[in-house]
Design a protein around this motif. Sequence first.
Motif, PDB file in Angstrom:
ATOM      1  N   HIS A  17      25.654 -13.612   0.115  1.00 11.99           N
ATOM      2  CA  HIS A  17      25.281 -14.449   0.072  1.00 11.99           C
ATOM      3  C   HIS A  17      25.664 -15.581   1.614  1.00 11.99           C
ATOM      4  O   HIS A  17      25.184 -14.743   2.546  1.00 11.99           O
ATOM      5  N   ARG A  18      25.304 -16.729   1.374  1.00 15.72           N
ATOM      6  CA  ARG A  18      25.163 -17.357   2.787  1.00 15.72           C
ATOM      7  C   ARG A  18      25.784 -18.616   2.144  1.00 15.72           C
ATOM      8  O   ARG A  18      25.045 -19.831   2.460  1.00 15.72           O
ATOM      9  N   GLY A  19      27.214 -18.516   2.766  1.00 14.91           N
ATOM     10  CA  GLY A  19      28.210 -19.600   2.555  1.00 14.91           C
ATOM     11  C   GLY A  19      27.313 -20.382   3.607  1.00 14.91           C
ATOM     12  O   GLY A  19      27.309 -19.430   5.226  1.00 14.91           O
ATOM     13  N   GLU A  24      26.317 -14.631   7.283  1.00 15.52           N
ATOM     14  CA  GLU A  24      25.387 -13.974   6.258  1.00 15.52           C
ATOM     15  C   GLU A  24      24.455 -15.217   6.248  1.00 15.52           C
ATOM     16  O   GLU A  24      23.233 -15.090   6.382  1.00 15.52           O
ATOM     17  N   GLU A  25      24.968 -16.353   6.496  1.00 12.05           N
ATOM     18  CA  GLU A  25      23.755 -17.462   6.492  1.00 12.05           C
ATOM     19  C   GLU A  25      22.697 -17.791   7.689  1.00 12.05           C
ATOM     20  O   GLU A  25      21.739 -17.719   7.498  1.00 12.05           O
ATOM     21  N   SER A 133      24.389 -20.915  -0.499  1.00 15.89           N
ATOM     22  CA  SER A 133      24.827 -20.832  -1.857  1.00 15.89           C
ATOM     23  C   SER A 133      25.607 -21.118  -1.827  1.00 15.89           C
ATOM     24  O   SER A 133      26.611 -21.495  -0.895  1.00 15.89           O
ATOM     25  N   TYR A 203      31.772 -17.056  -2.384  1.00 18.75           N
ATOM     26  CA  TYR A 203      29.959 -17.602  -2.610  1.00 18.75           C
ATOM     27  C   TYR A 203      29.661 -16.733  -3.409  1.00 18.75           C
ATOM     28  O   TYR A 203      30.045 -15.369  -3.293  1.00 18.75           O
ATOM     29  N   THR A 204      28.749 -17.194  -4.194  1.00 16.95           N
ATOM     30  CA  THR A 204      27.732 -16.647  -5.059  1.00 16.95           C
ATOM     31  C   THR A 204      26.495 -15.956  -4.363  1.00 16.95           C
ATOM     32  O   THR A 204      26.316 -16.831  -3.180  1.00 16.95           O
ATOM     33  N   PRO A 205      25.936 -15.197  -4.577  1.00 17.98           N
ATOM     34  CA  PRO A 205      24.910 -14.579  -3.943  1.00 17.98           C
ATOM     35  C   PRO A 205      24.129 -15.350  -4.022  1.00 17.98           C
ATOM     36  O   PRO A 205      23.006 -15.243  -3.708  1.00 17.98           O
ATOM     37  N   GLY A 206      23.645 -16.469  -5.319  1.00 20.46           N
ATOM     38  CA  GLY A 206      22.299 -17.067  -4.905  1.00 20.46           C
ATOM     39  C   GLY A 206      21.409 -16.877  -4.840  1.00 20.46           C
ATOM     40  O   GLY A 206      20.305 -17.731  -4.640  1.00 20.46           O
ATOM     41  N   MET A 353      28.841 -15.720 -10.337  1.00 19.84           N
ATOM     42  CA  MET A 353      28.877 -14.619  -9.378  1.00 19.84           C
ATOM     43  C   MET A 353      27.232 -14.145  -9.927  1.00 19.84           C
ATOM     44  O   MET A 353      26.860 -12.646  -9.780  1.00 19.84           O
ATOM     45  N   ARG A 356      23.256 -13.472  -9.452  1.00 18.67           N
ATOM     46  CA  ARG A 356      21.896 -12.363  -8.826  1.00 18.67           C
ATOM     47  C   ARG A 356      19.995 -12.023  -9.377  1.00 18.67           C
ATOM     48  O   ARG A 356      19.460 -12.380 -10.083  1.00 18.67           O
TER      49      ARG A 356
END
Length: 382
Positions: A17-19, A24-25, A133, A203-206, A353, A356
């Motif tokens: 994810h990229r919260g 990760e973001e 995301s 957070y979702t994978p987005g 979720m 993807r």
Amino acid sequence: MALKARQILTLLSEWPHRGVGSDEEMEAREMLMAHLTGEIGVEVAEEGFFTPRSYLPFFWAIALSQCFFIAFSGYGSLVMAAGGLMVLISHMRFFDWRVTRPIWLLARTTTANLVAKKGAGRRLIILMAHIDSAPASFAYRPEQVPHFKTSVYLSTGIISLGFLVPLASLSGLDVPWFIKAPIILLTIAQVVMASLDFWRFGYTPGANDNLTGVAAATEVASRLWAKMPEGAEVRLVITTAEEAGMLGAQHYWEQHHEELKARDTHVLNFDTVGFGQLSFVLESGGFTPVYYDGALPHAAHALTKLNKRFAGVKEAKHHVGDFDSVWFCRDGISSLTIAAYDENGMMPYIHTMEDRAEHLDLDVMDEAVAFGEAIIRTLPKR
């Protein structure tokens, strides 16, 4: 060799994810920066700011404030009614996608917009997409999405009680606790429902919302940098905090407002272009509509009528939420969002979720790239 959308999508899909404000973001943004620095003559930078990590802290602040004003409506009724009114106005401004200053009081997380630019001239072409995301959301479950606007109106009605109950007390009609208590519980229950899926899943994978937009905007920028439009600067702006209330784009608009208004500026935004019918959005908005007009919408419309390749691209009205382009559109700046919708006018899987990579149709993303570049190159010269 231009950067390819499919390449960018694959690279950024490495993170779950990229919260907003997450490691990760940051890592995904740094990966994209590393590839952009290889573009000849392109300057790459970050523009940092503070933000909430999602829209949920604002929702909780709104709900708890109204509960307070209801609970103590009999004490200082004028103050409680005034506070309830201000909170109600903030709630309504947020869901009408307008600048809502109180949300910035909750900014505790550091993040940054990514900006890459090349060229010079009075014309400024901005390719925009958000990298963050979304929090998983109950409101975006497939069975709930058709009722999104209804739920917003119901929520607004509940939040308005934080003003109406103190107003009743101010008028001499004191509301008893056997009425106040259910109202407070209902106010808390609605924000619990809004938070439930985030508490469960995070957070979702987005992938569709919005790795596809980032990938498409990046390839369009790379193509334009390789063959620059005459007398123009081409700027790629990868925003963040879109899922906190389009705050990254708002921050960018406010920080660069004088420049954007002084130049011949065009903002082409890419958001969720990985599934369904490719479209360009001419109307969005919450309580009041936002209409997209000007050079970019006109160029998009002309392309669909005059170029057979884009005959299948449709005009769209967006029904759920809004886009980063809203700040620029409301400011009279030429702007447009390219998105994709299913046969019901919805964006499947987003904010869940299930957003993807396996649910993407990469041909739609490639079409968004071609259409976006064609729009910019079709713009009339001034």
